[in-house]
Design an enzyme around this catalytic site. Structure first.
Site, PDB file in Angstrom:
ATOM      1  N   GLU A 153       0.834  -1.198   0.000  1.00  0.00           N
ATOM      2  CA  GLU A 153       0.000   0.000   0.000  1.00  0.00           C
ATOM      3  C   GLU A 153       0.869   1.248   0.000  1.00  0.00           C
ATOM      4  O   GLU A 153       0.475   2.289  -0.523  1.00  0.00           O
ATOM      5  CB  GLU A 153      -0.948   0.001   1.202  1.00  0.00           C
ATOM      6  CG  GLU A 153      -2.059   1.045   1.093  1.00  0.00           C
ATOM      7  CD  GLU A 153      -3.133   0.878   2.149  1.00  0.00           C
ATOM      8  OE1 GLU A 153      -4.187   0.287   1.837  1.00  0.00           O
ATOM      9  OE2 GLU A 153      -2.920   1.339   3.289  1.00  0.00           O
ATOM     10  N   HIS A 162       6.360 -26.882   3.964  1.00  0.00           N
ATOM     11  CA  HIS A 162       5.497 -27.960   3.486  1.00  0.00           C
ATOM     12  C   HIS A 162       4.410 -27.430   2.554  1.00  0.00           C
ATOM     13  O   HIS A 162       3.424 -28.137   2.287  1.00  0.00           O
ATOM     14  CB  HIS A 162       4.885 -28.696   4.674  1.00  0.00           C
ATOM     15  CG  HIS A 162       5.913 -29.328   5.558  1.00  0.00           C
ATOM     16  ND1 HIS A 162       6.378 -30.605   5.368  1.00  0.00           N
ATOM     17  CD2 HIS A 162       6.612 -28.829   6.616  1.00  0.00           C
ATOM     18  CE1 HIS A 162       7.294 -30.888   6.282  1.00  0.00           C
ATOM     19  NE2 HIS A 162       7.457 -29.825   7.051  1.00  0.00           N
ATOM     20  N   LYS A 171     -13.786   1.565  -4.068  1.00  0.00           N
ATOM     21  CA  LYS A 171     -14.785   1.994  -3.078  1.00  0.00           C
ATOM     22  C   LYS A 171     -15.937   2.736  -3.749  1.00  0.00           C
ATOM     23  O   LYS A 171     -17.117   2.517  -3.441  1.00  0.00           O
ATOM     24  CB  LYS A 171     -14.141   2.915  -2.043  1.00  0.00           C
ATOM     25  CG  LYS A 171     -13.221   2.241  -1.041  1.00  0.00           C
ATOM     26  CD  LYS A 171     -12.723   3.303  -0.067  1.00  0.00           C
ATOM     27  CE  LYS A 171     -11.746   2.748   0.939  1.00  0.00           C
ATOM     28  NZ  LYS A 171     -11.266   3.810   1.871  1.00  0.00           N
TER      29      LYS A 171
END
Length: 540
Positions: free
Chosen positions: A350, A381, A503
């Site tokens: 960001e 793993h 947004k």
């Protein structure tokens, strides 16, 4: 300023061409690795941390050129401007003074406001921890629910989890961020309204996800017996917009202030960290601040050649802008640091995921790498196969805590052994001749599958013990690394305009999901089709 116009850039390009095919295995060979050893030359300390850069694809000449790059790009000037409270966030006309939150110096900016707010936090935290602050039926608080998103969630959640071993056992801390109702619903299953305190954290107090969850939580309190007039015993707000907090219905006395000169992803040191202070207590919160202050001082005063945030930032640029690395991995070999990678995702991407330079021109070079990670040994793993044998270069930050914070001490040598062995294996690799010997004459066709190219770069950060102070230093190290890279790339790490467009369109789409009629020409055909399917499923 463009990056490739700096005087040092051609020298760095030429140096890259010179060493790009060199193998770390050869640099560590006994014939080449004489005293002072490579590890001795490339291990540096600061702020209570140690960083071993020796398994990176660089030489003394590389570091000298990268430090010259930092100087020519104005890293020191950008650093000093930030600490002085200058407007280093020009697109929003703001300072970036998260360092002032932990400065503890009378001449630092805004110290009166910072001290007053922290004292208010401490009084409140002590009251909750001691049982003096009770719920509406007189029961002490046993659950704290922090509702926020982004910087209002990731930092506090990461720290509370990391410092669980020094947190009070009397209060459980829960974090709710996602607007998906499942996030809040799962927390509601585990809490009692008579014993729960909600901390609503939003800089504007208008954030969609946060306010949706806050309203639902408030409704849940009332539906489960809490009189509306008693909600003040159960709700506090943290915001830079106190009027909006009061408008929501939180008592003015229960409002804690943050400021617009602190960015969300840098805000855990402020009242945004109230959940941290309740969990670990004001004294340990002060230790967290002290650790960050240690790293601030190191960043301000250490020579660039031995400055941990500077070196970390420059090494990242070396791989991003010369080797073309698309991502980098953070692998803390500490379950306590489980949420550090997700916290760093926001901090790094960001901040530096930008294409526009400070002067408004567009960059013609890569900026932020994709940041990702998982604690060891779990990651071994899952994705370490790709790191060892895949064709993609992924630089790695290993983080090792040398002493355990838990009573199961016999586990710890195994954990550390895995961390150190992975860095060694990634560096050394295994040649085809070595693989043939392992495969043997019976299965020569297996040899290519047993080879490891090696030469995979790693940095190992060492922490003696995970304490509030060392955690504070570790977080500040990455904060300052971000600033170093932003200065070199000539971008603004303190805004986040990239989150805005989604947004805006989200509000339009939300209205269309519940509208009586939707104009299909309002959106592209894909989005219109998605809305139509969702409306059908929702019964609209």
């Amino acid at each position: 300023m463009t990056l490739n116009s700096l005087p040092v850039w051609p020298a760095l390009q030429a140096h890259y061409e010179e060493i790009r095919d060199a193998h770390l295995r050869d640099w560590f060979a006994p014939a080449n690795d004489r005293a002072p050893t490579r590890a001795e030359r490339f291990t540096f300390e600061g702020g209570g941390l140690a960083a071993d850069f020796s398994k990176n694809r660089l030489t003394d000449a590389t570091l000298a050129l990268l430090v010259r790059l930092a100087r020519e790009a104005g890293v020191e000037a950008r650093r000093d401007a930030m600490f002085a409270g200058e407007t280093v966030n020009p697109t929003e006309g703001r300072a970036a003074l998260h360092t002032a939150l932990r400065a503890n110096a009378p001449d630092a900016p805004f110290q009166a406001q910072v001290a007053a707010e922290r004292a208010k936090m401490a009084r409140f935290a002590d009251a909750v921890r001691s049982g003096a602050w009770t719920g509406y039926t007189g029961k002490r608080i046993r659950h704290v629910v922090n509702i926020g998103i982004g910087g209002s969630d990731l930092g506090p959640k990461m720290v509370v989890h990391a410092l669980h071993h020094v947190a009070t056992p009397d209060i459980a801390t829960h974090f709710v961020s996602n607007v998906d109702g499942a996030d809040l619903a799962r927390v509601l299953e585990r809490i009692d309204p008579e014993e729960t305190l909600a901390i609503i954290v939003s800089k504007t107090f208008t954030t969609l996800e946060t306010m949706t969850n806050a309203r639902s939580l408030r409704d849940w309190f009332v539906a489960n017996g809490c009189p509306e007039g008693a909600l003040a015993k159960h709700f506090v707000g943290v915001s830079a917009n106190p009027a909006e907090v009061v408008k929501f219905g939180i008592a003015e006395a229960n409002v804690f202030e943050m400021w617009d000169w602190v960015g969300g992803r840098y805000s855990l040191w402020s009242a945004v960290g109230l959940s941290i202070m309740i969990a670990i207590g004001p004294e340990r919160f002060d230790e967290l601040l002290a650790g960050a202050r240690d790293m601030d001082e190191h960043f301000r005063t250490a020579p660039l050649e031995r400055n941990l945030p500077v070196l970390q930032g420059l090494v990242g640029i070396w791989y991003r802008n010369f080797f073309g690395a698309q991502s980098y991995l953070v692998a803390p070999y500490s379950e306590a640091l489980h949420y550090l990678p997700s916290y760093l995702q926001q901090l790094e991407m960001e901040s530096n995921g930008k294409s526009a330079r400070i002067d408004g021109a567009f960059v013609d070079y890569p900026t932020s790498a994709v940041t990702w990670g998982e604690p060891g040994t779990n990651g071994q793993h899952a994705f370490f196969q790709m790191l060892h044998q895949g064709p993609t270069l992924v630089p790695i930050d290993f983080i090792a805590v040398l002493t355990p914070e838990h009573p199961l001490a016999s586990h710890h040598p195994k954990l550390l052994a895995n961390c150190f062995a992975q860095s060694e294996a990634l560096m050394l690799g295994r040649t085809l001749d070595e693989a043939r010997k392992i495969a043997g004459p019976a299965k020569p066709e297996l040899a290519p599958h047993l080879t490891f190219p090696g030469n995979r770069p790693t940095t190992t950060l060492l922490v003696d013990a995970l304490t509030p102070r060392t955690l504070g230093a570790l977080i500040a190290l990455y904060e300052h690394k971000v600033l170093v890279q932003a200065a070199v790339w000539n971008i603004n790490p303190f805004d986040q305009w990239g989150v805005e467009l989604g947004k805006i369109l989200g509000k339009v789409v939300e209205a269309d999901l519940t509208a009586a009629q939707v104009d299909p020409a309002k959106h592209d055909s894909s989005t219109s089709a998605l809305i139509a399917r969702a409306r059908k499923a929702l019964g609209e």
